[in-house]
Write a protein that holds these residues in place. Structure first.
Motif, PDB file in Angstrom:
ATOM      1  N   SER A 160      -6.060  32.549 -14.739  1.00 11.04           N
ATOM      2  CA  SER A 160      -7.442  32.089 -14.832  1.00 11.04           C
ATOM      3  C   SER A 160      -7.561  30.585 -15.050  1.00 11.04           C
ATOM      4  CB  SER A 160      -8.166  32.828 -15.965  1.00 11.04           C
ATOM      5  OG  SER A 160      -7.507  32.584 -17.200  1.00 11.04           O
ATOM      6  N   LYS A 199     -13.750  33.112  -9.941  1.00 14.97           N
ATOM      7  CA  LYS A 199     -13.393  33.894 -11.126  1.00 14.97           C
ATOM      8  C   LYS A 199     -12.810  35.256 -10.790  1.00 14.97           C
ATOM      9  CE  LYS A 199     -16.617  31.732 -14.367  1.00 14.97           C
ATOM     10  NZ  LYS A 199     -17.738  31.964 -15.305  1.00 14.97           N
ATOM     11  N   ARG A 212      -9.241  34.850  -9.452  1.00 20.21           N
ATOM     12  CA  ARG A 212      -8.359  34.192 -10.422  1.00 20.21           C
ATOM     13  C   ARG A 212      -8.154  35.040 -11.677  1.00 20.21           C
ATOM     14  NH1 ARG A 212      -7.493  28.528  -9.610  1.00 20.21           N
ATOM     15  NH2 ARG A 212      -6.438  28.547 -11.630  1.00 20.21           N
ATOM     16  N   ASN A 213      -9.122  35.902 -11.982  1.00 20.77           N
ATOM     17  CA  ASN A 213      -8.975  36.783 -13.143  1.00 20.77           C
ATOM     18  C   ASN A 213      -8.347  38.126 -12.776  1.00 20.77           C
ATOM     19  OD1 ASN A 213     -10.101  34.923 -14.932  1.00 20.77           O
ATOM     20  ND2 ASN A 213     -12.187  35.629 -14.512  1.00 20.77           N
TER      21      ASN A 213
END
Length: 354
Positions: A39, A162, A165-166
């Motif tokens: 993240s 997000k 990436r998460n």
């Protein structure tokens, strides 16, 4: 890649787990790229030695290892040893003619699917085999040649979106498959536009080029269907797979892929029916046109049959034929006959009767 399955004679009798490249070599040097991220952090770089990439598997990050080129047997052995994979997995990677499939192993999930791309400049369709090896922290993707089809995914990672990436390797797998299936739908839509344009014109101007286009579109559509239908089975299996490598939150995305595949299949079925209807409409139009021509020629013949009958009985050997002793009567007769023949040919051509 051949549009139909081809098997070389030297492949017969080989063990299923033997690392042997079954396909056409499309790139001379194998290219390896690594994107490692979480993240907050991102590390993207090309890799010359696979040992550099192997070190990423022990990190608490998501690692995407992309390999362009499948013909290097030694590299495949190093990947199998470095990531503790069964050699059967890498043997499947090196078999480019395999059907789309999902296989779960002790420490990974293996996926294979056909990736289609449309060259809009030349209007040609290319296909290559895409293989994915999904582990808890590493996703390894194998392509036959270098391409930029997954560049939107890389951009999303670089721009720190997000969701990706998460997410973990299972969500990254979904993102790659989503690109592949979106290309299916895009290619079908391009072909569909051509089919719909042809449908609008077929009733007014049926000709030899029309039947040629119908056959070309049917051939392209059949090629698409041969690759899309097995992919649907693979996505359906993946969406129902209960595995430790896939989080519950990701299954909803795999179901989305299944819906997209159903849309692609429905579109291909619809366009296939349209092409069949177009073929029937073409033959109907040609038959109607032929009937109109025969009607005209019949009327034309009916008018001249009695005249020919009268001329045949009485002849033209009258004493008072004005041009009978004219010096150029014979040549004038030939000129008139040729003129009438040419005039009739021009008329038939304008009516598109031949």
């Amino acid at each position: 890649m051949a549009r139909f399955v081809r098997k070389n004679k030297d492949e017969i009798g080989r063990a299923p787990d033997e690392l042997f490249y079954r396909g056409e070599k499309k790139i001379d040097e194998v290219l390896i790229r690594v994107i490692d991220f979480d993240s907050k952090n991102l590390n993207e770089q090309p890799v010359k030695d696979i040992t550099e990439a192997i070190a990423y598997q022990d990190m608490k990050t998501v690692t995407w290892l992309n390999i362009d080129g499948l013909h290097n047997k030694e590299l495949m052995l190093d990947i199998a040893k470095g990531f503790h994979l069964d050699e059967l997995v890498l043997a499947n990677v090196m078999n480019t003619s395999s059907r789309p499939t999902v296989q779960e192993f002790d420490n990974c999930i293996f996926l294979s699917i056909k990736m289609l791309q449309l060259n809009e400049e030349h209007g040609t369709l290319t296909v290559e085999n895409l293989s994915l090896i999904l582990t808890k922290s590493v996703l390894i993707s194998f392509q036959e040649k270098k391409g930029d089809v997954f560049e939107p995914i890389r951009e999303r990672i670089r721009k720190n979106r997000k969701r990706i990436r998460n997410g973990w390797t299972d969500y990254l797998t979904f993102a790659l498959l989503d690109i592949v299936i979106d290309n299916y739908i895009y290619i079908l839509s391009v072909l569909g536009e051509k089919i719909e344009i042809l449908e609008e014109n077929i009733g007014n101007h049926p000709n030899k080029s029309t039947i040629r286009k119908i056959n070309d579109y049917k051939r392209e559509l059949n090629f698409l269907r041969r690759n899309i239908r097995p992919a649907k089975e693979m996505i359906l299996t993946l969406s129902k797979l209960e595995s430790e490598f896939i989080f519950d939150s990701t299954y909803i995305h795999f179901q989305e892929l299944r819906d997209n595949m159903n849309q692609a299949i429905d579109s291909s079925d619809s366009y296939r029916e349209i092409l069949t209807d177009q073929l029937n409409l073409y033959h109907t139009s040609v038959s109607t046109k032929l009937n109109d021509i025969m009607k005209f020629l019949t009327i034309f013949s009916v008018i001249f049959i009695p005249l020919t009958f009268i001329a045949g009985i009485y002849g033209t050997n009258f004493d008072n034929v004005p041009e009978l002793h004219y010096q150029y009567s014979y040549y004038i007769m030939w000129a008139a006959m040729i003129f009438v023949a040419i005039l009739m040919l021009i008329y038939f051509k304008k009516r598109n009767w031949f």
